[in-house]
Design a protein around this motif. Structure first.
Motif, PDB file in Angstrom:
ATOM      1  N   GLU A  32       6.878 -41.540 -27.283  1.00 29.84           N
ATOM      2  CA  GLU A  32       7.805 -40.429 -27.164  1.00 29.84           C
ATOM      3  C   GLU A  32       7.241 -39.368 -26.226  1.00 29.84           C
ATOM      4  O   GLU A  32       6.083 -38.976 -26.342  1.00 29.84           O
ATOM      5  CB  GLU A  32       8.060 -39.822 -28.548  1.00 29.84           C
ATOM      6  N   GLY A  33       8.067 -38.889 -25.308  1.00 26.02           N
ATOM      7  CA  GLY A  33       7.666 -37.838 -24.383  1.00 26.02           C
ATOM      8  C   GLY A  33       8.365 -36.532 -24.732  1.00 26.02           C
ATOM      9  O   GLY A  33       8.899 -36.400 -25.836  1.00 26.02           O
ATOM     10  N   PRO A  34       8.411 -35.589 -23.789  1.00 26.69           N
ATOM     11  CA  PRO A  34       7.916 -35.696 -22.416  1.00 26.69           C
ATOM     12  C   PRO A  34       6.389 -35.747 -22.367  1.00 26.69           C
ATOM     13  O   PRO A  34       5.721 -35.413 -23.341  1.00 26.69           O
ATOM     14  CB  PRO A  34       8.452 -34.419 -21.753  1.00 26.69           C
ATOM     15  N   PHE A  35       5.881 -36.143 -21.208  1.00 25.92           N
ATOM     16  CA  PHE A  35       4.463 -36.410 -21.087  1.00 25.92           C
ATOM     17  C   PHE A  35       3.802 -35.481 -20.079  1.00 25.92           C
ATOM     18  O   PHE A  35       4.376 -35.174 -19.037  1.00 25.92           O
ATOM     19  CB  PHE A  35       4.239 -37.854 -20.620  1.00 25.92           C
ATOM     20  N   ASP A  36       2.585 -35.076 -20.379  1.00 20.65           N
ATOM     21  CA  ASP A  36       1.730 -34.503 -19.359  1.00 20.65           C
ATOM     22  C   ASP A  36       1.204 -35.661 -18.523  1.00 20.65           C
ATOM     23  O   ASP A  36       1.014 -36.776 -19.033  1.00 20.65           O
ATOM     24  CB  ASP A  36       0.577 -33.742 -20.007  1.00 20.65           C
ATOM     25  N   VAL A  43      27.107 -18.628 -29.191  1.00 20.65           N
ATOM     26  CA  VAL A  43      25.807 -19.278 -29.218  1.00 20.65           C
ATOM     27  C   VAL A  43      25.400 -19.608 -30.650  1.00 20.65           C
ATOM     28  O   VAL A  43      25.547 -18.772 -31.556  1.00 20.65           O
ATOM     29  CB  VAL A  43      24.722 -18.385 -28.571  1.00 20.65           C
ATOM     30  N   THR A  44      24.892 -20.808 -30.842  1.00 24.18           N
ATOM     31  CA  THR A  44      24.310 -21.192 -32.121  1.00 24.18           C
ATOM     32  C   THR A  44      22.934 -21.792 -31.860  1.00 24.18           C
ATOM     33  O   THR A  44      22.687 -22.390 -30.810  1.00 24.18           O
ATOM     34  CB  THR A  44      25.182 -22.225 -32.869  1.00 24.18           C
ATOM     35  N   SER A  45      22.045 -21.619 -32.826  1.00 24.60           N
ATOM     36  CA  SER A  45      20.683 -22.128 -32.713  1.00 24.60           C
ATOM     37  C   SER A  45      20.422 -23.119 -33.826  1.00 24.60           C
ATOM     38  O   SER A  45      20.876 -22.929 -34.960  1.00 24.60           O
ATOM     39  CB  SER A  45      19.679 -20.969 -32.780  1.00 24.60           C
ATOM     40  N   GLY A  46      19.717 -24.189 -33.496  1.00 28.02           N
ATOM     41  CA  GLY A  46      19.393 -25.186 -34.498  1.00 28.02           C
ATOM     42  C   GLY A  46      18.058 -25.834 -34.203  1.00 28.02           C
ATOM     43  O   GLY A  46      17.359 -25.460 -33.267  1.00 28.02           O
ATOM     44  N   ARG A  47      17.688 -26.802 -35.041  1.00 28.15           N
ATOM     45  CA  ARG A  47      16.441 -27.523 -34.865  1.00 28.15           C
ATOM     46  C   ARG A  47      16.735 -28.907 -34.310  1.00 28.15           C
ATOM     47  O   ARG A  47      17.632 -29.602 -34.767  1.00 28.15           O
ATOM     48  CB  ARG A  47      15.699 -27.654 -36.193  1.00 28.15           C
ATOM     49  N   GLY A  48      15.962 -29.282 -33.301  1.00 28.52           N
ATOM     50  CA  GLY A  48      16.141 -30.587 -32.684  1.00 28.52           C
ATOM     51  C   GLY A  48      14.839 -31.358 -32.644  1.00 28.52           C
ATOM     52  O   GLY A  48      13.902 -31.077 -33.404  1.00 28.52           O
ATOM     53  N   GLU A  49      14.763 -32.289 -31.752  1.00 30.47           N
ATOM     54  CA  GLU A  49      13.619 -33.192 -31.660  1.00 30.47           C
ATOM     55  C   GLU A  49      12.305 -32.463 -31.394  1.00 30.47           C
ATOM     56  O   GLU A  49      11.258 -32.855 -31.892  1.00 30.47           O
ATOM     57  CB  GLU A  49      13.891 -34.212 -30.545  1.00 30.47           C
ATOM     58  N   TRP A  50      12.350 -31.391 -30.586  1.00 28.70           N
ATOM     59  CA  TRP A  50      11.142 -30.658 -30.220  1.00 28.70           C
ATOM     60  C   TRP A  50      11.131 -29.234 -30.776  1.00 28.70           C
ATOM     61  O   TRP A  50      10.287 -28.437 -30.384  1.00 28.70           O
ATOM     62  CB  TRP A  50      11.005 -30.616 -28.702  1.00 28.70           C
ATOM     63  N   GLY A  51      12.059 -28.911 -31.631  1.00 22.33           N
ATOM     64  CA  GLY A  51      12.114 -27.565 -32.171  1.00 22.33           C
ATOM     65  C   GLY A  51      13.457 -26.915 -31.895  1.00 22.33           C
ATOM     66  O   GLY A  51      14.510 -27.531 -32.091  1.00 22.33           O
ATOM     67  N   VAL A  89      17.305 -27.326 -24.480  1.00 17.99           N
ATOM     68  CA  VAL A  89      16.145 -27.754 -25.253  1.00 17.99           C
ATOM     69  C   VAL A  89      14.899 -27.288 -24.517  1.00 17.99           C
ATOM     70  O   VAL A  89      14.925 -27.040 -23.303  1.00 17.99           O
ATOM     71  CB  VAL A  89      16.097 -29.284 -25.458  1.00 17.99           C
ATOM     72  N   GLY A  90      13.807 -27.159 -25.249  1.00 22.71           N
ATOM     73  CA  GLY A  90      12.551 -26.757 -24.633  1.00 22.71           C
ATOM     74  C   GLY A  90      11.387 -27.448 -25.295  1.00 22.71           C
ATOM     75  O   GLY A  90      11.422 -27.753 -26.499  1.00 22.71           O
ATOM     76  N   VAL A  91      10.354 -27.708 -24.499  1.00 21.28           N
ATOM     77  CA  VAL A  91       9.159 -28.371 -25.010  1.00 21.28           C
ATOM     78  C   VAL A  91       7.936 -27.626 -24.485  1.00 21.28           C
ATOM     79  O   VAL A  91       7.814 -27.402 -23.274  1.00 21.28           O
ATOM     80  CB  VAL A  91       9.084 -29.846 -24.567  1.00 21.28           C
ATOM     81  N   ALA A 136      22.306 -37.377 -24.105  1.00 19.63           N
ATOM     82  CA  ALA A 136      21.984 -37.673 -22.708  1.00 19.63           C
ATOM     83  C   ALA A 136      20.854 -36.780 -22.217  1.00 19.63           C
ATOM     84  O   ALA A 136      19.946 -37.233 -21.505  1.00 19.63           O
ATOM     85  CB  ALA A 136      23.227 -37.491 -21.835  1.00 19.63           C
ATOM     86  N   LEU A 137      20.892 -35.487 -22.577  1.00 18.97           N
ATOM     87  CA  LEU A 137      19.837 -34.565 -22.160  1.00 18.97           C
ATOM     88  C   LEU A 137      18.502 -34.945 -22.781  1.00 18.97           C
ATOM     89  O   LEU A 137      17.476 -34.983 -22.088  1.00 18.97           O
ATOM     90  CB  LEU A 137      20.215 -33.141 -22.572  1.00 18.97           C
ATOM     91  N   ARG A 138      18.477 -35.210 -24.076  1.00 20.02           N
ATOM     92  CA  ARG A 138      17.222 -35.562 -24.735  1.00 20.02           C
ATOM     93  C   ARG A 138      16.613 -36.821 -24.135  1.00 20.02           C
ATOM     94  O   ARG A 138      15.387 -36.926 -24.003  1.00 20.02           O
ATOM     95  CB  ARG A 138      17.450 -35.744 -26.239  1.00 20.02           C
ATOM     96  N   ASP A 139      17.442 -37.797 -23.789  1.00 13.98           N
ATOM     97  CA  ASP A 139      16.924 -39.029 -23.190  1.00 13.98           C
ATOM     98  C   ASP A 139      16.193 -38.741 -21.879  1.00 13.98           C
ATOM     99  O   ASP A 139      15.156 -39.344 -21.588  1.00 13.98           O
ATOM    100  CB  ASP A 139      18.064 -40.022 -22.942  1.00 13.98           C
ATOM    101  N   ILE A 140      16.743 -37.824 -21.072  1.00 11.32           N
ATOM    102  CA  ILE A 140      16.109 -37.472 -19.804  1.00 11.32           C
ATOM    103  C   ILE A 140      14.818 -36.705 -20.048  1.00 11.32           C
ATOM    104  O   ILE A 140      13.768 -37.009 -19.461  1.00 11.32           O
ATOM    105  CB  ILE A 140      17.073 -36.654 -18.925  1.00 11.32           C
ATOM    106  N   VAL A 141      14.871 -35.704 -20.927  1.00 11.98           N
ATOM    107  CA  VAL A 141      13.687 -34.895 -21.223  1.00 11.98           C
ATOM    108  C   VAL A 141      12.581 -35.750 -21.812  1.00 11.98           C
ATOM    109  O   VAL A 141      11.405 -35.630 -21.450  1.00 11.98           O
ATOM    110  CB  VAL A 141      14.053 -33.740 -22.176  1.00 11.98           C
ATOM    111  N   ARG A 142      12.926 -36.634 -22.706  1.00 10.70           N
ATOM    112  CA  ARG A 142      11.947 -37.461 -23.411  1.00 10.70           C
ATOM    113  C   ARG A 142      11.155 -38.349 -22.453  1.00 10.70           C
ATOM    114  O   ARG A 142       9.989 -38.664 -22.703  1.00 10.70           O
ATOM    115  CB  ARG A 142      12.666 -38.328 -24.456  1.00 10.70           C
ATOM    116  N   ASP A 143      11.761 -38.726 -21.348  1.00  9.25           N
ATOM    117  CA  ASP A 143      11.114 -39.654 -20.424  1.00  9.25           C
ATOM    118  C   ASP A 143      10.562 -38.955 -19.188  1.00  9.25           C
ATOM    119  O   ASP A 143      10.173 -39.605 -18.223  1.00  9.25           O
ATOM    120  CB  ASP A 143      12.126 -40.726 -20.003  1.00  9.25           C
ATOM    121  N   THR A 144      10.524 -37.626 -19.198  1.00  7.59           N
ATOM    122  CA  THR A 144      10.028 -36.864 -18.061  1.00  7.59           C
ATOM    123  C   THR A 144       8.509 -36.714 -18.114  1.00  7.59           C
ATOM    124  O   THR A 144       7.924 -36.591 -19.184  1.00  7.59           O
ATOM    125  CB  THR A 144      10.687 -35.468 -18.032  1.00  7.59           C
TER     126      THR A 144
END
Length: 225
Positions: A47-51, A133-141, A156-158, A182-190
């Protein structure tokens, strides 16, 4: 790579302008960029994103933009946004079937936690501009959802080692349920390439276009002059 759209603007490049610009969901002139679809590889990947120091050698196609290497999903389009005043690249957008996604990397403190502050400020600014605007918890916070007119936004932010990665996708409200995936898939593999140079916190990490893309844009600029 084919033909990549380019767009020029002279608005101030800050977080307020970025939120407003994403909400506009501009038209795109770009070529379809496709990549292989390998479900087996997806299932086994970390799981990413990766340094860059921890990036997997998975052989997946990514667009190398210098500070970030981003995947371009099968059937997506790529749009390059240029700064009219200095000719630099402002952003590279990936236009998917569910909306326009933009991933940006910034210098961050070693202690981390920058996204918490940025997301709070962003939510306040969006609300002051009339967005819901609404705020929630996701994969990275923290994840932010916003409605601006007929456009749905998801942020989303990491927090990484001395960098923060921010992703946003903008699209019609009818796609609001699918766009975050779709956004998470791109971020996760960045992959983020921070570099060793000292930078003030929140400084955008520089974008460098692939040679083929840069040459095509230069050709377009020459034809338009």
């Amino acid at each position: 790579m084919g033909i990549f759209g380019r767009k020029r603007r002279d608005r101030r490049h800050d977080e307020r302008a970025e939120a407003a610009e994403v909400a506009e969901a501009p038209e795109v002139t770009a070529a379809v960029v496709t990549g292989p679809d390998d479900p087996a590889a997806d299932a086994s990947a970390a799981e990413g994103p990766f340094d860059i120091a921890d990036a997997p050698d998975d052989g997946r196609p990514r667009m190398d933009l210098g500070s970030v290497r981003i995947p371009v999903p099968d059937g997506s389009q790529v749009q390059v946004e240029m700064d009219q005043q200095n000719g630099n690249v402002r952003a590279v957008h990936v236009v998917t079937a569910h909306g326009q996604a933009t991933v940006s990397a910034y210098a961050a403190p070693r202690s981390g936690g920058l996204w918490k502050d940025v997301s709070t400020e962003l939510a306040e600014q969006l609300r002051s501009d009339g967005a819901k605007v609404t705020s929630g918890r996701g994969e990275w916070g923290i994840e932010l959802s916003a409605i601006v007119g007929e456009v749905a936004l998801r942020f989303v932010g990491v927090d990484g080692p001395r960098w923060m990665l921010r992703g946003v996708i903008a699209g019609p409200q009818s796609q609001a349920a699918h766009a975050p995936v779709a956004l998470r898939d791109i971020v996760r593999d960045t992959i983020v390439v921070r570099g060793d140079s000292p930078m003030p916190v929140r400084t955008p990490l520089p974008i460098k276009l692939p040679e083929a893309v840069a040459s095509h844009i230069a050709q377009q600029q020459g034809q338009g002059s």
